[in-house]
Design an enzyme around this catalytic site. Structure first.
Site, mmCIF file in Angstrom:
data_model
loop_
_atom_site.group_PDB
_atom_site.id
_atom_site.type_symbol
_atom_site.label_atom_id
_atom_site.label_comp_id
_atom_site.label_asym_id
_atom_site.label_seq_id
_atom_site.Cartn_x
_atom_site.Cartn_y
_atom_site.Cartn_z
ATOM 1 N N GLY A 158 9.586 -47.871 3.708
ATOM 2 C CA GLY A 158 9.403 -46.421 3.662
ATOM 3 C C GLY A 158 10.373 -45.696 4.569
ATOM 4 N N GLY A 189 10.348 -42.357 5.292
ATOM 5 C CA GLY A 189 9.835 -41.044 5.675
ATOM 6 C C GLY A 189 10.090 -40.814 7.155
ATOM 7 C CG PHE A 190 9.057 -37.141 9.075
ATOM 8 C CD1 PHE A 190 10.180 -36.535 9.600
ATOM 9 C CD2 PHE A 190 8.367 -36.498 8.068
ATOM 10 C CE1 PHE A 190 10.608 -35.304 9.138
ATOM 11 C CE2 PHE A 190 8.784 -35.268 7.597
ATOM 12 C CZ PHE A 190 9.903 -34.669 8.125
ATOM 13 N N GLY A 191 8.246 -41.590 9.742
ATOM 14 C CA GLY A 191 7.921 -42.752 10.553
ATOM 15 C C GLY A 191 8.991 -43.825 10.459
ATOM 16 C CB VAL A 200 7.573 -52.704 -1.255
ATOM 17 C CG1 VAL A 200 6.599 -53.723 -0.668
ATOM 18 C CG2 VAL A 200 8.843 -52.639 -0.418
ATOM 19 C CD GLU A 243 3.316 -25.435 3.276
ATOM 20 O OE1 GLU A 243 3.528 -25.051 4.428
ATOM 21 O OE2 GLU A 243 3.538 -26.599 2.919
ATOM 22 C CG ASP A 265 1.075 -39.040 5.980
ATOM 23 O OD1 ASP A 265 1.094 -38.728 7.183
ATOM 24 O OD2 ASP A 265 1.420 -38.270 5.070
ATOM 25 C CB ALA A 284 6.466 -34.540 10.407
#
Lengths: 470, 470
Positions: free
Chosen positions: A17, A19-21, A85, A176, A305, A321
């Site tokens: 992954g 993403g941010f992590g 994966v 939003e 997440d 995030a």
């Protein structure tokens, strides 16, 4: 089949992954003498906090996403693979993809989350959620198409499908989306239609709980609801959606006609969490240890997440995030420290990597602590709420804080600069630059399901010199 | 069903197509007391000369396209309809769409052109052409995916599909695609892969005729071929494609393995041309009169790529933007002049519009003259050719001229500024900002046709308060 990274003895970390992590873990690890492989099914990182801007035609996909390879280009020990994966073999320490098995010494799973329809998967085509670039483009397509279809019907003198937009779920994403839709109707699309008035579109925000932004303090919830009201959004709290069909949403007996329904109500963790074979909570998040590893496998970490991690008070950390970023860095630091201490211990040993694998014993580790710098939720133009612990801010100041933080964090300088210009420009002009309807022209409940395109009769070829046969 | 524009007596002009021709006709007409309806099946105008930049990940779709409504917002007498035109009733003077009939006093058909596969329509999924935003995104997807798949296979130690890119047709589109692909391989993607070297990708440009850019003077063709060679493109002239299959292109007995095949070989006019019921040429272009009207219907004009118009020497005008723009303005001026003279003649008549329709007699009209300011073709970074009649320019100066003209003409200030910044940025950094692979991960001849996505087991809903049922 094994990845080529098996061929040397450098310790290997596989990250699932980008993403941010995952990305922050990779960056924090990259300076150490470690071989890192980061696997994602997309070739790009998505800046998820600005996805709603793509969904509402304010930004283009390329402005909030960047190729993972570009971001990590400078780190020669980082390999990026675009692959799906399919599972894990924790005993043999490999990650399975559709084409190869990738061995690891340490594994970081940061596969993120998707939408949950609470057992109503049939609602998904009727009410798209917002987690990926593709989701955002689908929402953009539907919203813009609704206005075009309304104009076309009105111009033809037909009865109009009501221009109702319904957003289900009043968490940060729902708020939003609803706020920005209202903004579009009153500003960006004003004066562009001749037979309809976009300002008469109706935006409803539906929330099952008693208030919007339930994770925020009471006073900010109230402020957010007031700001939504000022933008022209009708908020219905304590209202439960019981059915969605093409063109309508039901709350028990009440039917609300809807040109477009958007889903911002539930989150489900990636199905990869369950494939680790350890306990997960109801949304499928992995119950991690205090050090973010999984029970029985100290070399496997779950972050972002996908992780069900708790703070000191035993409260679940939110899926935002900053949590993922801090977890990525924490895990990277932990891995580096352990590998460095093993290098010292195994000095002179022929295979450094093997010594890690056969070591078995992991030193006692610190627990992860989330440093909460505050929470920000944007509502629309100059409308937001900010929770800095004891200080609560609403309106323009909160919005400025939100804007500053998000532009600052956008990954890659080019994006940051362009997004800023774009934003400044559209703030002054009220324009939405990315209003393109691409793909199908089907809108559930409005157009017929599969409109057959007119069959183009193939014209004879033009007489020009080309590589094609004559 | 009739459009609401039937309800008053203002003369009505219907324009089919919002390309360069249609848009310029609309603008030139908009200042007159005329009701204008412009119909397009897309909601946006595409700046086609820069489509190849989207196909090669340099620009985002939103940067070269703008909503037709936005462009024409200021003209209150212009109605924009997003609809598919299905035919014409020239006797009753109506345009048929899927939902309505739109009456007109004057009709301008500017529906453009698409690709021609010379009777090999089965090649289309194997070798996409470049005419629309969707085409550009499909090409971008395939090109980027080829590199990702090659990296993945190489990392897994598998035999690699050769990274060959084949462009069929060496007209302006084929030349700019091939040149820009070479640029990407040597610069934008350099240092980003670990198992493959993008610079070793092979780009072939296949041309059936004896030289590239056949419509340009000999010396510029030669220069273009040299510049392509310097960029690393292999040019094969007098070579005819006889077969395309997944993963390969054939020239007679010769087989060339190809990861991606792009089609830039043939143009076919929109099938709407034939629906006018007047003679068309082989590519389906309407044989227009010198005033661009069609035989027997002086109130119907065809302009742009759909028109087979000739210059004074009897040479066919090329399908380029300047021709369409000048034709749009010419026709608009002609219509305005005739309507104004009829206003004077019919002063006091109850129905102005009726008098036009019943007038029948059209004053003698001037012929359209194309003012050729020169032709520009770009090849790649600082590589281009320019034909200004007696002056022929190659290389950097020609490229600067090309850049200047194209940025200047980009419709809408916002796009112009942003594209310029983007361009300056990527010129300095060699970066391609829009490298996103969206949509499917299928590549003909490489991945299996319909890879089944792993079935995600639906996790239980998260316990949060939302509008969804519990």
């Amino acid at each position: 089949m094994t990845s080529k990274v098996t061929r040397n003895n450098t310790p290997r970390v596989v990250i699932v992954g980008a993403g941010f992590g995952g990305l922050n873990a990779a960056r924090a690890l990259a300076k150490a003498p470690i071989q890192i492989t980061i696997v994602d099914r997309k070739n790009y990182h998505t800046f998820q906090p600005l996805l709603y801007q793509v969904a509402t035609a304010g930004l283009s996909p390329g402005e909030i996403a960047a190729p993972v390879r570009s971001i990590l280009r400078a780190y020669k020990n980082v390999e990026v693979l675009m692959a799906e994966v399919t599972g894990f073999d924790l005993d043999h320490r490999t990650v399975q993809t559709s084409e190869a098995e990738i061995p690891y010494d340490y594994l970081i799973v940061a596969a993120g989350a998707s939408h949950a329809y609470f057992g109503h998967d049939d609602w998904e085509p009727l009410a798209p959620g917002l987690k990926t670039i593709e989701d955002a483009l689908e929402i953009r397509r539907r919203v813009l198409l609704a206005f075009e279809l309304a104009e076309r019907q009105a111009a033809a003198g037909e009865s109009k499908t009501p221009l109702n937009f319904v957003v289900v779920g009043a968490g940060p994403t729902g708020v939003e989306l609803a706020g920005t839709l209202a903004e579009i109707c009153h500003h960006a699309l004003a004066h562009e239609f001749r037979s309809i008035d976009p300002a008469r579109a109706h935006i409803s925000l539906i929330e099952g709980g008693p208030r919007v932004l339930a994770t925020y303090p009471d006073d900010l919830s109230r402020s957010a609801q007031e700001q939504l009201h000022r933008l022209g959004v009708e908020v219905r709290t304590s209202t439960t959606v019981t059915q969605i069909e093409p063109g309508a949403v039901y709350f028990g007996e009440t039917r609300l006609a809807a040109a477009v329904v958007l889903w911002a109500a539930g989150v489900a963790a990636s199905p990869l969490g369950k494939k680790l074979g350890v306990p997960v909570d109801r949304p499928g998040r992995v119950l991690v240890q205090p050090d973010l590893s999984i029970p029985g496998h100290p070399e496997v970490f779950v972050i972002g997440d996908l992780a069900a991690a708790k703070d000191e008070q035993g409260k679940m950390l939110p899926g935002v995030a900053p949590v993922a970023i801090q977890q990525g860095r924490f895990v990277a630091k932990l891995i580096r420290r352990e590998l460095e201490s093993r290098i010292n211990k195994s000095l002179g040993a022929p295979s450094f990597s093997r010594s890690v694998r056969e070591g078995g014993k992991f030193d006692s580790r610190p627990a992860f602590h989330y440093w909460n710098k505050g929470s920000l939720a944007t509502i629309g133009r100059a409308a937001a709420v900010a929770d800095f612990g004891k200080i609560h801010v609403s309106g323009f100041i909160a919005w400025l804080a939100w804007l500053f933080v998000h532009i600052l964090f956008l990954i890659g300088f080019r994006n940051r600069l362009l997004v800023f210009i774009q934003w400044a420009w559209s703030y002054v002009t009220y324009e939405r630059g990315a209003r393109l309807i691409t793909g199908s022209t089907y809108l559930p409940g409005w157009t017929s399901p599969a409109p057959a395109p007119p069959v183009a009769t193939q014209p004879a070829p033009q007489e020009i010199h080309t590589g094609a046969p004559k």
